[in-house]
Design a protein around this motif. Structure first.
Motif, PDB file in Angstrom:
ATOM      1  N   ASP A 150      -7.512   4.930  -3.189  1.00 29.41           N
ATOM      2  CA  ASP A 150      -7.378   4.494  -2.680  1.00 29.41           C
ATOM      3  C   ASP A 150      -8.424   2.954  -2.190  1.00 29.41           C
ATOM      4  OD1 ASP A 150      -4.687   4.806  -0.688  1.00 29.41           O
ATOM      5  OD2 ASP A 150      -5.655   6.886  -0.330  1.00 29.41           O
ATOM      6  N   LYS A 164       0.724  -1.307  -0.180  1.00 26.63           N
ATOM      7  CA  LYS A 164       0.488  -0.088   0.088  1.00 26.63           C
ATOM      8  C   LYS A 164       1.294   0.767   0.015  1.00 26.63           C
ATOM      9  CE  LYS A 164      -3.731  -2.207   0.426  1.00 26.63           C
ATOM     10  NZ  LYS A 164      -5.531  -1.891  -0.500  1.00 26.63           N
ATOM     11  N   GLU A 212      -4.403   0.459  -6.100  1.00 25.95           N
ATOM     12  CA  GLU A 212      -4.291  -0.058  -4.789  1.00 25.95           C
ATOM     13  C   GLU A 212      -5.092  -1.284  -3.990  1.00 25.95           C
ATOM     14  OE1 GLU A 212      -1.755   1.671  -1.884  1.00 25.95           O
ATOM     15  OE2 GLU A 212      -1.396   3.319  -3.970  1.00 25.95           O
TER      16      GLU A 212
END
Length: 198
Positions: free
Chosen positions: A154, A19, A159
């Motif tokens: 995200d 991440k 991601e």
């Protein structure tokens, strides 16, 4: 083990994922320093950021660094690169290998694998040379490093596509424990030493 490394085929290709703000660049920088001139860092994001810098008149060095500058443009880069990948999933992988002159080195450290299609492309091209590494970091630690959840970034495949993958060759925890990190890097260095005698 099928020992590769003849001609322009690498002996080892380390595929790093994790991440944002987990410390992938930090770890891969240490690894390439330890391995010396036989290793090269390959960034799949390099051709994306290079295109974006030319398109928008931006500073490429700043886009490539781990600062806030690139965060201003991340969402737009994600949208554009996803459209390119929809047409050709291996496009940026191929470009990154060429752009970084990786063919001249026996050890490749790909610092930013983000999708299953990235892993599939490298496996198809380089088979037994591939080793996958997942860098994990607690959310609290990532936040201290500047992570802020960004909708449209995200929660997208860039991601999240690798969240359910569990069959990594190595998992490196990077929460600030220097001894633990050193032991993890040493495992990768020893792996390279093992194949050097092929």
């Amino acid at each position: 083990m099928n020992c590769q490394g003849r001609g322009n085929v690498p002996k080892r290709v380390f595929l790093f994922s994790g991440k944002r703000k987990c410390g992938k660049d930090f770890i891969t920088d240490i690894l390439v320093e330890r391995l010396g001139d036989k290793a090269v860092i390959v960034k799949i994001s390099a051709p994306i950021k290079s295109h974006w810098a030319k398109e928008k008149g931006l500073n490429l060095d700043d886009l490539m660094s781990a600062n806030e500058y690139k965060e201003k443009f991340r969402h737009e880069m994600v949208v554009w690169s996803e459209a390119v990948r929809d047409k050709d999933p291996g496009y940026f992988c191929r470009k990154a290998v060429t752009m970084n002159n990786a063919q001249d080195k026996p050890i490749w450290i790909v610092s930013d694998i983000r999708r299953r299609s990235d892993i599939a492309w490298f496996r198809q091209e380089y088979g037994n040379a591939i080793r996958t590494i997942r860098v994990t970091t607690d959310d609290e630690v990532r936040s201290k490093r500047g992570f802020k959840f960004t909708p449209g970034v995200d929660d997208k495949p860039t991601e999240c596509d690798l969240d359910e993958v569990t069959d990594w060759d190595w998992t490196i925890t990077n929460n600030g424990d220097e001894e633990q990190l050193e032991n993890s890097i040493l495992c990768l260095v020893k792996d390279v030493e093992c194949i050097s005698n092929c």
